[in-house]
Design a protein around this motif. Sequence first.
Motif, short mmCIF file in Angstrom:
data_model
loop_
_atom_site.label_atom_id
_atom_site.label_comp_id
_atom_site.label_asym_id
_atom_site.label_seq_id
_atom_site.Cartn_x
_atom_site.Cartn_y
_atom_site.Cartn_z
N TYR A 145 4.25 11.54 15.32
CA TYR A 145 5.16 11.65 14.18
C TYR A 145 4.60 12.60 13.12
N LEU A 146 3.27 12.77 13.12
CA LEU A 146 2.60 13.55 12.10
C LEU A 146 2.20 14.91 12.69
N VAL A 147 2.21 15.94 11.87
CA VAL A 147 1.88 17.29 12.31
C VAL A 147 0.82 17.88 11.42
N GLN A 148 0.13 18.87 11.92
CA GLN A 148 -0.84 19.57 11.10
C GLN A 148 -0.11 20.37 10.03
N GLY A 149 -0.61 20.29 8.83
CA GLY A 149 0.03 20.99 7.73
C GLY A 149 0.84 20.05 6.87
N GLU A 150 2.01 20.48 6.49
CA GLU A 150 2.84 19.72 5.54
C GLU A 150 3.66 18.66 6.27
N ASN A 151 3.65 17.42 5.69
CA ASN A 151 4.42 16.31 6.23
C ASN A 151 5.28 15.70 5.12
N HIS A 152 6.34 15.12 5.56
CA HIS A 152 7.34 14.60 4.62
C HIS A 152 7.59 13.12 4.96
N ILE A 153 7.50 12.23 3.94
CA ILE A 153 7.76 10.80 4.14
C ILE A 153 8.79 10.35 3.11
N VAL A 154 9.75 9.57 3.59
CA VAL A 154 10.82 9.04 2.73
C VAL A 154 10.82 7.51 2.82
N VAL A 155 10.76 6.88 1.64
CA VAL A 155 10.85 5.42 1.56
C VAL A 155 12.17 5.07 0.87
N THR A 156 13.02 4.35 1.56
CA THR A 156 14.34 3.99 1.04
C THR A 156 14.38 2.50 0.74
N LEU A 157 14.80 2.15 -0.48
CA LEU A 157 14.94 0.76 -0.90
C LEU A 157 16.42 0.45 -1.08
N VAL A 158 16.84 -0.70 -0.57
CA VAL A 158 18.26 -1.11 -0.62
C VAL A 158 18.34 -2.46 -1.33
N ARG A 159 19.08 -2.49 -2.43
CA ARG A 159 19.33 -3.77 -3.11
C ARG A 159 20.70 -4.26 -2.70
N ARG A 160 20.77 -5.48 -2.23
CA ARG A 160 22.02 -6.01 -1.71
C ARG A 160 22.91 -6.63 -2.78
N ASP A 161 22.30 -7.22 -3.83
CA ASP A 161 23.11 -7.86 -4.86
C ASP A 161 22.26 -8.03 -6.11
N ALA A 162 22.84 -8.69 -7.12
CA ALA A 162 22.17 -9.00 -8.38
C ALA A 162 21.69 -7.72 -9.07
N ALA A 163 20.73 -7.88 -9.97
CA ALA A 163 20.29 -6.73 -10.75
C ALA A 163 18.77 -6.72 -10.89
N ILE A 164 18.06 -7.26 -9.90
CA ILE A 164 16.61 -7.26 -9.94
C ILE A 164 16.12 -5.82 -9.75
N PRO A 165 15.21 -5.31 -10.59
CA PRO A 165 14.80 -3.90 -10.51
C PRO A 165 14.11 -3.58 -9.19
N PHE A 166 14.19 -2.30 -8.81
CA PHE A 166 13.42 -1.80 -7.68
C PHE A 166 11.97 -1.63 -8.11
N TYR A 167 11.09 -1.70 -7.11
CA TYR A 167 9.67 -1.46 -7.41
C TYR A 167 9.02 -0.90 -6.15
N LEU A 168 8.16 0.09 -6.34
CA LEU A 168 7.39 0.64 -5.22
C LEU A 168 6.00 0.98 -5.73
N SER A 169 4.99 0.51 -4.99
CA SER A 169 3.59 0.80 -5.32
C SER A 169 3.19 2.12 -4.66
N PRO A 170 1.99 2.63 -4.94
CA PRO A 170 1.50 3.80 -4.20
C PRO A 170 1.49 3.53 -2.70
N VAL A 171 1.68 4.59 -1.93
CA VAL A 171 1.74 4.48 -0.47
C VAL A 171 0.43 5.02 0.10
N HIS A 172 -0.15 4.23 1.00
CA HIS A 172 -1.42 4.58 1.61
C HIS A 172 -1.19 4.95 3.07
#
Length: 604
Positions: free
Chosen positions: A130-157
């Motif tokens: 999945y990974l290549v030499q050079g530039e790589n692109h990662i996308v993290v998608t968050l989906v809230r189903r209901d209510a109004a609780i805020p999104f949160y994402l920590s640093p990605v390792h």
Amino acid sequence: MRPAGLAGPALLLVALTLLLASMPAWLHLPLPDNGLVLTQAALVVDDGKVQAVTLPHTVRTPEPGRAVIRYEMEFQLQAQLERAQTVYIPAARHPLSVAVNDRAVQLPADSPWLQQAQGYTSLLRVPADYLVQGENHIVVTLVRRDAAIPFYLSPVHIEAGAGLDRSPWLALAMAGQGRIAAFVLHLVVLLGLLTLWTARRHDPLFRWLALIGSTTLLANLLDIAQVLDGFASWAPAQHVLMCAFGLMALGVALAAAERPTPRWLAPAMIVLPLLLLGLGLLLGERPLLVTGISAGIAIGGHIVATVLLATSFLRTGRWDQGLLAVPFFLVAWIGLGDMMVVTGLREAPFLLTNYVRPLTLLTIVIVLMRRLANSLNSLDEANDLLRHKLNEQERQLSSLHARERRRAAEAVLEDERERLTRDLHDGLSGHLVSIIALSERGADAATIERSARAALDDLRLVINSLDVGDEDLPLALAGFRERLEPQLRRLGVGLDWSMEKLPEIGGVTPGNALSVLRIMQEAVTNALKHGPARHIRIEGQRGYGGAAVIAVANDGGGGEAARAGHGLSNMSRRARSIGGDAVFERLEGEAIMRLTLPPRLLDA
């Protein structure tokens, strides 16, 4: 008045409370020692607006309901990797999906135990191709189903993952095993509470604990149901239950502090959630208003309960009150922090209110075990006290019994002495007086001899009666026969004796045995004196109702003389004194005295 020596325990509880309250600030999940750390990302919301952000990052959308955001990150690799890598996200709120170089990374199966809307940890395996030499692109998608609780994402390792895979804390956080264990503990505690409540319905504390345990279980089930498809609409019911927890905490605090419970408290636990639920249905576009009211009531109830328990603990020194104050304070403190996170006033990776519930259950278990231990200690102390008192009473009773036995023995001896004195006076003294009188009047030797023999016979009756016991009447009668036969033989009088048919008689004492023997002796004397008899027949028979009948018959004709004297009246008096009856009758050529005795003699 404050109990002496309470400062130490109070400081210990305060230190424990501060330690638990500060745990979210210093307790963190493990982080990898090497690899890439992605902290810069481009945030893309539903309207396509792009914004550069730094992780960790929180997004609070203005409108409740379903929402989707994406974090896009770039990173460089110096060479082609030969083995799979790990994408480690220490904290994320709401379900996520990850794509690396436009290729979706396989996610673990959804688990209702993770409670993704409240924050969770994710560890994903990324194949090497999945990974290549050079530039790589990662996308993290968050989906809230209901209510109004805020999104949160920590640093990605991104790293090889050798150390993280072996971390037990990380495995526990991702698998939801802690919540599963807490749920099982909750069921066990709830069963114990319900059992205690059914056995101690008069104790309000167990009623409130059983109620708070049942409602907490319902809230946990609603939490799980929200994750399942088709049950997301149950969220309002779970939110309005929070106010009931505050009222229940107040009820527990009042019961533990032994204060009266207001009458409005129990109905309010039902009416208030229903009113908030109805308000939530009317204000469907503003769910945070109802949630905020419910959470505010819950926090306020726990604060009041904490103050009640703390003041009562300082006043009485009872540990169960102090221990219950700790989780109630933590629920209020952490609940207030979660409200600030939901409203955007502070940033935090996890909503921790639901994680405090196991602490409340654990405290309840500790309180119950402490109460059980105190009850057992009190029972042991009561048993020791009762055993000591019983031993003391036994010693006193033994001493009293010994004194009573001596007193009873002395009383029996005195009674026997009085009886002997009376018998000797009534019998022997009369004969002696008669002998003296005969001697003074110059009576012949034969007359004096007969009086002396009568006195001797009476003395023998008294002496022989001393050894008679219960059911020993036949033995006394046998002794009477031994003395009677030689006397009658000297006088040329025949004797027929038969006691085979005489039934057993109880209640025989020396006194009433002597009465029986004297009645028989009086009957024989009358037969010899007024007969004159040439043949005497004595036999025992069974009478009506188990009574015993002793018949003394003679062939003399002195019946009238016997009735005219005092002998028969004396025999009747003696017979009545032992519960019997003496009857004299004269048949053709025969005079009979019948002595009827009851199955159990009276004490003469």
